[in-house]
Structures are given as C-alpha cells and as structure tokens.
Design a protein around this motif. Structure first.
Motif, PDB file in Angstrom:
ATOM      1  N   GLY A 223       0.877  -1.136   0.010  1.00 37.25           N
ATOM      2  CA  GLY A 223       0.015   0.069   0.058  1.00 37.25           C
ATOM      3  C   GLY A 223       0.922   1.249  -0.321  1.00 37.25           C
ATOM      4  N   ASN A 224      -0.098   2.567  -0.110  1.00 38.07           N
ATOM      5  CA  ASN A 224       0.925   3.809  -0.355  1.00 38.07           C
ATOM      6  C   ASN A 224       1.202   4.093   1.139  1.00 38.07           C
ATOM      7  OD1 ASN A 224       1.890   5.934  -1.936  1.00 38.07           O
ATOM      8  ND2 ASN A 224       0.409   7.067  -1.026  1.00 38.07           N
ATOM      9  N   LYS A 225       2.514   4.175   1.458  1.00 36.78           N
ATOM     10  CA  LYS A 225       2.927   4.778   2.808  1.00 36.78           C
ATOM     11  C   LYS A 225       3.124   6.149   2.922  1.00 36.78           C
ATOM     12  CE  LYS A 225       5.697   0.445   3.390  1.00 36.78           C
ATOM     13  NZ  LYS A 225       7.096  -0.233   3.723  1.00 36.78           N
ATOM     14  N   THR A 226       2.356   6.628   4.001  1.00 33.95           N
ATOM     15  CA  THR A 226       2.241   7.975   4.241  1.00 33.95           C
ATOM     16  C   THR A 226       2.843   8.499   5.741  1.00 33.95           C
ATOM     17  OG1 THR A 226       0.003   7.824   5.220  1.00 33.95           O
ATOM     18  CG2 THR A 226       0.135   8.286   2.960  1.00 33.95           C
ATOM     19  N   LYS A 227       3.064   9.691   5.918  1.00 37.59           N
ATOM     20  CA  LYS A 227       3.478  10.079   7.210  1.00 37.59           C
ATOM     21  C   LYS A 227       2.926  11.586   7.349  1.00 37.59           C
ATOM     22  CE  LYS A 227       8.108  11.784   6.278  1.00 37.59           C
ATOM     23  NZ  LYS A 227       9.536  11.877   6.458  1.00 37.59           N
ATOM     24  N   TYR A 228       3.156  11.902   8.641  1.00 36.10           N
ATOM     25  CA  TYR A 228       2.574  13.289   9.245  1.00 36.10           C
ATOM     26  C   TYR A 228       3.752  13.659  10.251  1.00 36.10           C
ATOM     27  CZ  TYR A 228      -0.267  16.756  11.577  1.00 36.10           C
ATOM     28  OH  TYR A 228      -1.160  17.792  11.953  1.00 36.10           O
ATOM     29  N   ASN A 229       4.343  15.020  10.052  1.00 40.65           N
ATOM     30  CA  ASN A 229       5.139  15.619  10.703  1.00 40.65           C
ATOM     31  C   ASN A 229       4.677  16.823  11.515  1.00 40.65           C
ATOM     32  OD1 ASN A 229       7.023  13.655   9.836  1.00 40.65           O
ATOM     33  ND2 ASN A 229       8.152  15.202   8.665  1.00 40.65           N
ATOM     34  N   ALA A 230       5.058  17.081  12.771  1.00 40.36           N
ATOM     35  CA  ALA A 230       4.472  18.206  13.375  1.00 40.36           C
ATOM     36  C   ALA A 230       5.548  18.781  14.409  1.00 40.36           C
ATOM     37  CB  ALA A 230       3.280  17.662  14.447  1.00 40.36           C
ATOM     38  N   GLN A 231       5.692  20.201  14.406  1.00 40.76           N
ATOM     39  CA  GLN A 231       6.630  20.934  15.371  1.00 40.76           C
ATOM     40  C   GLN A 231       5.688  21.889  15.903  1.00 40.76           C
ATOM     41  OE1 GLN A 231       7.043  21.161  11.638  1.00 40.76           O
ATOM     42  NE2 GLN A 231       7.702  19.226  11.598  1.00 40.76           N
ATOM     43  N   THR A 232       6.115  22.006  17.226  1.00 35.02           N
ATOM     44  CA  THR A 232       5.484  23.024  18.256  1.00 35.02           C
ATOM     45  C   THR A 232       6.352  23.640  19.069  1.00 35.02           C
ATOM     46  OG1 THR A 232       3.609  21.344  18.417  1.00 35.02           O
ATOM     47  CG2 THR A 232       3.996  22.980  20.139  1.00 35.02           C
ATOM     48  N   LEU A 233       6.179  24.912  19.150  1.00 31.15           N
ATOM     49  CA  LEU A 233       7.088  25.836  20.171  1.00 31.15           C
ATOM     50  C   LEU A 233       6.045  26.548  20.904  1.00 31.15           C
ATOM     51  CD1 LEU A 233       9.543  27.355  21.015  1.00 31.15           C
ATOM     52  CD2 LEU A 233       9.176  28.799  19.074  1.00 31.15           C
TER      53      LEU A 233
ATOM     54  N   ASN B 262       3.190  23.902  13.628  1.00 32.04           N
ATOM     55  CA  ASN B 262       3.383  23.633  12.290  1.00 32.04           C
ATOM     56  C   ASN B 262       3.135  22.036  11.978  1.00 32.04           C
ATOM     57  OD1 ASN B 262       4.150  26.349  11.952  1.00 32.04           O
ATOM     58  ND2 ASN B 262       6.349  25.575  12.563  1.00 32.04           N
ATOM     59  N   PHE B 263       2.520  21.802  10.730  1.00 28.71           N
ATOM     60  CA  PHE B 263       2.612  20.218  10.600  1.00 28.71           C
ATOM     61  C   PHE B 263       2.493  20.391   8.813  1.00 28.71           C
ATOM     62  CE2 PHE B 263      -1.687  21.928  10.364  1.00 28.71           C
ATOM     63  CZ  PHE B 263      -2.410  21.251   9.281  1.00 28.71           C
ATOM     64  N   GLN B 264       3.004  18.869   8.651  1.00 32.86           N
ATOM     65  CA  GLN B 264       3.268  18.678   7.054  1.00 32.86           C
ATOM     66  C   GLN B 264       2.550  17.319   6.907  1.00 32.86           C
ATOM     67  OE1 GLN B 264       6.446  18.997   8.929  1.00 32.86           O
ATOM     68  NE2 GLN B 264       5.920  21.123   9.091  1.00 32.86           N
ATOM     69  N   TYR B 265       2.144  16.970   5.902  1.00 34.89           N
ATOM     70  CA  TYR B 265       1.426  15.653   5.378  1.00 34.89           C
ATOM     71  C   TYR B 265       2.240  15.302   4.206  1.00 34.89           C
ATOM     72  CZ  TYR B 265      -1.711  11.885   3.737  1.00 34.89           C
ATOM     73  OH  TYR B 265      -2.167  10.925   3.298  1.00 34.89           O
ATOM     74  N   PHE B 266       2.550  14.011   4.131  1.00 32.41           N
ATOM     75  CA  PHE B 266       3.216  13.435   2.964  1.00 32.41           C
ATOM     76  C   PHE B 266       2.217  12.246   2.611  1.00 32.41           C
ATOM     77  CE2 PHE B 266       6.268  15.479   5.788  1.00 32.41           C
ATOM     78  CZ  PHE B 266       7.347  15.982   4.776  1.00 32.41           C
ATOM     79  N   SER B 267       1.791  12.351   1.331  1.00 36.41           N
ATOM     80  CA  SER B 267       0.996  11.215   0.915  1.00 36.41           C
ATOM     81  C   SER B 267       1.878  10.125   0.572  1.00 36.41           C
ATOM     82  CB  SER B 267       0.106  11.652  -0.535  1.00 36.41           C
ATOM     83  OG  SER B 267       0.768  12.247  -1.546  1.00 36.41           O
ATOM     84  N   ASP B 268       3.302  10.398   0.140  1.00 42.51           N
ATOM     85  CA  ASP B 268       4.225   9.142  -0.201  1.00 42.51           C
ATOM     86  C   ASP B 268       5.426   9.687   0.324  1.00 42.51           C
ATOM     87  OD1 ASP B 268       6.288   7.886  -1.583  1.00 42.51           O
ATOM     88  OD2 ASP B 268       4.988   7.305  -3.044  1.00 42.51           O
ATOM     89  N   LEU B 269       6.027   8.872   1.312  1.00 41.02           N
ATOM     90  CA  LEU B 269       7.235   8.852   2.061  1.00 41.02           C
ATOM     91  C   LEU B 269       8.270   9.268   1.269  1.00 41.02           C
ATOM     92  CD1 LEU B 269       7.416   5.713   4.385  1.00 41.02           C
ATOM     93  CD2 LEU B 269       6.287   7.914   4.866  1.00 41.02           C
ATOM     94  N   ASN B 270       8.428   9.233  -0.061  1.00 42.46           N
ATOM     95  CA  ASN B 270       9.499   9.548  -0.831  1.00 42.46           C
ATOM     96  C   ASN B 270       9.405  10.764  -1.707  1.00 42.46           C
ATOM     97  OD1 ASN B 270      10.968   6.904  -0.246  1.00 42.46           O
ATOM     98  ND2 ASN B 270       9.615   5.998  -1.440  1.00 42.46           N
ATOM     99  N   LEU B 271       8.327  11.457  -1.387  1.00 39.12           N
ATOM    100  CA  LEU B 271       8.096  12.667  -2.175  1.00 39.12           C
ATOM    101  C   LEU B 271       7.830  13.945  -0.924  1.00 39.12           C
ATOM    102  CD1 LEU B 271       5.309  11.382  -4.731  1.00 39.12           C
ATOM    103  CD2 LEU B 271       7.919  11.647  -5.040  1.00 39.12           C
TER     104      LEU B 271
END
Length: 605
Positions: free
Chosen positions: A246-256, A281-290
């Motif tokens: 399946g398509n591997k995704t991830k979510y990154n978050a940074q807080t101050l 701040n947050f970023q969503y990646f619909s593909d780990l390699n993109l």
C-alpha cells in the motif's frame, strides 16, 4: 495550601510563595469548587507509551486512537474533541486549524502535574472548554538546591523511551531543564483481527518524538517574580496501512510554546501578567519518498492578565483580560494567509460565607473578529455540610468558536458558522468514611449549533451548524489509602455513565461509550511496589444510526507491574500491558496491541 481564614487559597499561597511557583494560578481557585484529578510524574510511569495511553485510564475521558501512536483525540462526557480544552500553564493551546488538541502530538513527559477537570470552564479557559479541560502544568521550586533524574524504558515493538530532568534553585533563582526522546517501530500484529483475507499487521506504523522543556523563575523582590517557561516538540507519525504494497504516508509536526510571566503576590492582592508565543506547524506526506502534499503554519501571540483582590476577608474579586492574535497559512489546503484577533474580559466574585460555605459567580464576554460570540457565565457553590459529607453545584454557559479549517478550508469553508454553545449543570457529592472517599457527580449539558462536516451536492464536504445535542450521566469515584507499618495499600476506581443524544435523531452520538470503568490497586512494602490497573469500555457506536454490526464491542484491559527502589536513588521496574491478550480497538478498523512488555529504570540524584 488552604488556611483557616476566608479566601485561604490566596493567603495560603502567599505564605508558600518562598517554596514553589505555579504557572497556572487559576488551578488553586478551581479546586475550591470543582473536583480536579491530579496525575503525578510517578503515575505517568504506569502508562508511559504516550499521552493517549495515560488519559485512556482516566474515568471521565474517552480516547479515539487510530492505532497505537497515530492520530488521537479526547472527549469528556459525550462531547467532541473540539469541546475539550488543552491548557498549558494557564494558556489554551488547542490548534487554531483543527480547534482541538492532537493528543499524540503533545509530549507526555516534562510536566510536574497533569490535571483533569470535567465540566465547563470557558469563563476562565476560553473556547473549547465545554466538556472538560486537560491541564499540563509546570512548577518551579525555590531553596531546593540541585536535583536530577533519568528515566529509560525499553518495550515491545522496538520501543525506546528516555527522559532526563535537572533543576537547581536557591532563595532567588529556580531553573529546571528536561528533555525526552521516544521512538518505536510499532510493528505489532493482531492475527485474530481480519483485514481482507489476513490478520492485521500494523504496517508503516512507526513514530518518534522529541521534546525539550526549559523553565526559569527569578524573584525580583520577595513579592515579585519573573518567570519563563519554554517547550519545543518535534514528531513524526507514519500512518498505518492495511497491505504491504500500500501507499505509505506520514505526518510531521513541530510545536513551540514560550511563556513569560510577571507575578505580584501580596497579602490581599495578586496579579499575573503573561505574554506567550505559540507555534504549531505540520506537514502531510502522501508518499514517504515525495515532498509534502499539504500542511500549515500557525502562530499565536497571547497577552493575559489575571488580577485578584480581597475587598474583605470574605469577598474576593478576580478580573481576567486576554488578547490574542492568531495567524495561519496553509499549504495545498485552499487556506491562504489568514489572521484573527480574539479578545476577552472576564470577572469573577467569590464569597466565603463561612469556613464551610463558599460561592463563586463569573461572567465573560469574548470578542472574536468576524464572529458574534455569546455572553458566558458561571456559578459555583461548595458546602462542607458535615465532616463526612461535602456538596457542590456548578452551572455555566460555555462555547467554541469555529476553527480556521471550519472557516477557510477550500473548497468547503463556511464563513457563516455560528459558535457552538452549551449550558452545563453538574453536582458533586463527596462522602468520607475513614480512609474511604466516595464522589458522585451527576451532570447535564445542552449543546446548540454543533458544527459538522457534511457532503454537499457539489461533491465536497463542508461544515454546517446542523444539530443540537444533550449529554447527561454520572461520574463516580472511590479512593482508599492506608498504611500498616511498612505496608502501603492504595485503591482507586471510577465509573462513568454517559448518554449523549443527537436531538434531531434521538440516537447516541458516535464514539461515546455508555459505560466506562477504570481501577487501580497498589501494594507497597519497604522498597517494593506492585500494581494492577484495569479498564472496561462498554459498547461504542461508530455510526449515527446506532448500527450494532459496526459498533465497537465492549472490552476489558488489565495491566500490571512491579518495581523496586534501591538505595533511595535507583528504581527498576517491569510492566505487562494487556495481560489478558484482549483484541480491542478504539477506532474502527485500527486494532490496538495485544499483550506487550516493558522494562524501565530511574536514577535520582
């Protein structure tokens, strides 16, 4: 901290000002009228996986978690995650975009106490404090010298958890620094839970997070203190998928989060002036390699002043003024550069009729740019009728204004949304029989203008003020603690009955278990401690039509652990979670781990 004089919370705190500094000055006042469940750092060791796991074992909160360590949200008394306020050192930190706190993107370690307060609190803590609030508090000691500790844990699924803290204080200066690092491959399997033609594997479920906390407090003169509290958090969550290819995704978050406070404390007067800056701040990646697919940056500038004065020993006035500038910018969400000004003015009067009887009345007006906000109010009374029976009553109007996503997401954002409002009433009955304490708290809420995202004829989803809900039920708790020489026994159990009804359909709201119970038993002898921890979660509907076939079945969890303290500096512990190997889920299709283990060590110096 209470003393015998009327309004003792202020005089008692003034007497102890040479010992500690508490950033959330309202918490001591809240405890005069409301039950507040306090979780200590030692309690956190029992549920150290993440903040979701810790809160799950609190009787008044239901946690929805899309698999261990993934997206997670809390709810009190049958309300929604957006109707729960997260409060960091007296500052509301719910996301401007989501209108809620993502539990697994809030650090677990680095606080001196975590407070759980059920019931409305918008007069003091603002938007979202409808069902309840979760308080993440830091305390700075004076005249304590140097202290430090290191906590390290290794657990199933290649999980490693590390936390270190050091502090120094003399009569004028207090400094505390801490940091944590958590990482897990999180590759658990649940063969009995069938997805397609195979058992469930938590593929692509790994996550990590890092946090740093710095606190400094300096006494300018004995009655004036300047303090700074800072928190930095960085995290990455890989979202589970059901198939290996399946398509591997991830979510990154940074807080101050950074907070400066100037506090004046005198015999009959206190004032706390706070200036805070928070960034999410947050970023969503619909593909780990993109590169990232979508994301957002939110910045909040907050100024808050809390003035407290005793007109007489029996009458106390409290004026709270706050102004915020909320800024945001979206990426690939249709949200451009946006800004919103939010102000509020609240006044509270407390009357201490006798040592046994006290009242509090509050009123508040919020000024939210572009939104018409209701007038809020609250009334509380506490009566210590006899030594073995205390009674309290609380009545309030609370609200939540629409989030940035509700207003500006494109396509779908709705600028015509009204704030959600609620009328809350609850009572507290406390019975003391020797070492036993029994608390019964019936409650009722009427909630209007609920904001729901619904499909539109144009093919996209949009938020609307769609329905009205009522929530009623009972929270109960029994505690018992006793020492027999070197033997120590502690028993703590709670049960919650929750009915949350959509008034349009007369159906139970989704993800609201009607029955929930938790229990904790501890036994200690000399250097040895053993505990058992249980949780029962009743039937939980996941659709608005109460469809039994798709509901989450009732489940029971049992954890246990043992620890030994050596030479008063070293602690070694071993834990078994879900000892009965129960297959369970808190969100449909995402089972949680079966039996798992951890070993930990603590060094104090």
């Amino acid at each position: 901290m209470l003393c015998s004089s009327y309004g003792g919370f202020l005089f008692g705190q003034e007497k102890a000002i040479d010992t500690i500094y508490i950033f959330d000055s309202q918490m001591n006042k809240a405890k005069l009228f409301h039950p507040v469940r306090t979780i200590s750092p030692r309690d956190i060791e029992k549920n150290s996986t993440n903040l979701s796991e810790l809160l799950r074992f609190q009787p008044s909160i239901y946690i929805k978690e899309n698999g261990r360590g993934a997206v997670s949200s809390p709810s009190f008394r049958g309300t929604t995650a957006q109707q729960t306020a997260f409060v960091w050192n007296g500052i509301n930190i719910n996301s401007s975009f989501l209108g809620q706190g993502d539990v697994n993107n809030i650090p677990l370690f680095g606080y001196d106490q975590i407070g759980i307060k059920a019931g409305g609190g918008s007069v003091v803590y603002g938007s979202g404090a409808i069902g309840g609030s979760i308080h993440l508090n830091n305390i700075l000691d004076f005249n304590k010298g140097f202290k430090g500790s290191v906590y390290s844990e290794a657990a199933s699924f290649d999980t490693y958890n590390n936390f270190a803290q050091a502090s120094f204080s003399n009569e004028k200066l207090s400094v505390k620094v801490s940091g944590s690092y958590f990482t897990s491959q999180n590759d658990y399997k649940v063969p009995e839970f069938v997805v397609g033609s195979t058992g469930y594997s938590n593929i692509n479920g790994k996550y990590y997070n890092t946090s740093v906390n710095i606190g400094v407090s300096y006494k300018i003169v004995p009655q004036q203190t300047i303090s700074w509290q800072n928190q930095i958090f960085d995290a990455s969550q890989h979202y589970p998928i059901f198939e290996q290819n399946g398509n591997k995704t991830k979510y990154n978050a940074q807080t101050l989060r950074s907070l400066i406070s100037w506090d004046i404390q005198k015999a009959n007067l206190s004032n706390s002036l706070k200036a805070a800056y928070t960034e999410d701040n947050f970023q969503y990646f619909s593909d780990l390699n993109l590169p990232k697919t979508s994301g957002a940056e939110g910045k909040n500038y907050i100024f808050k002043n809390d003035f407290n004065y005793f007109i007489t020993p029996k009458i106390n006035i409290n004026v709270i003024g706050e102004f915020q500038v909320n800024k945001g910018e979206g990426y690939q969400s249709g949200i451009g550069v946006i800004s919103r000004n939010v102000g509020s003015l609240a006044g509270l009067v407390r009357y201490f009729a006798t040592d046994q009887l006290r009242f509090e009345a509050g009123i508040k007006k919020d000024f939210v740019e572009g939104i018409s906000s209701p007038l809020l109010y609250s009334f509380s009374g506490k009566w210590n009728a006899v030594p073995w029976y205390h009674a309290g009553i609380n009545f309030s109007r609370n609200f939540r204004f629409p989030s940035f996503n509700d207003l500006y997401w494109q396509p779908g954002g709705n600028l015509n949304l009204l704030p959600e409002t609620s009328t809350n009433i609850d009572m507290d009955h406390e019975f003391m029989f020797g070492d036993f304490k029994i608390t019964l708290s019936p409650y009722y809420m009427d909630i209007k203008n609920l904001i729901n995202w619904l499909p539109t004829p144009n093919g996209y989803w949009a938020p609307f003020n769609t329905s009205r809900a009522e929530s009623y039920g009972l929270e109960s708790q029994i505690t018992w603690s006793k020492d027999f020489g070197k033997h120590h026994f502690k028993f703590d159990t709670g049960y919650t009955y929750s009915k949350s009804i959509n008034k349009n359909t007369q159906m139970q709201m989704i993800y609201v278990p009607i029955h929930k119970a938790v229990g904790n038993v501890e036994y200690g002898y000399s250097f040895l401690k053993i505990y058992a921890q249980g949780l029962f979660n009743g039937l939980t509907y996941t659709t608005t039509d109460e469809k039994r076939a798709t509901a989450i079945d009732p489940y029971f969890l049992l954890n246990t652990g043992i620890s030994a303290s050596l030479f008063k500096k070293y602690t070694l512990g071993f834990k078994v979670n879900n000892i009965t190997n129960t297959v369970y889920q808190t969100v449909s299709y995402y089972p949680m781990p079966k039996r798992n283990y951890s070993v930990y060590a603590t060094i104090n110096f």
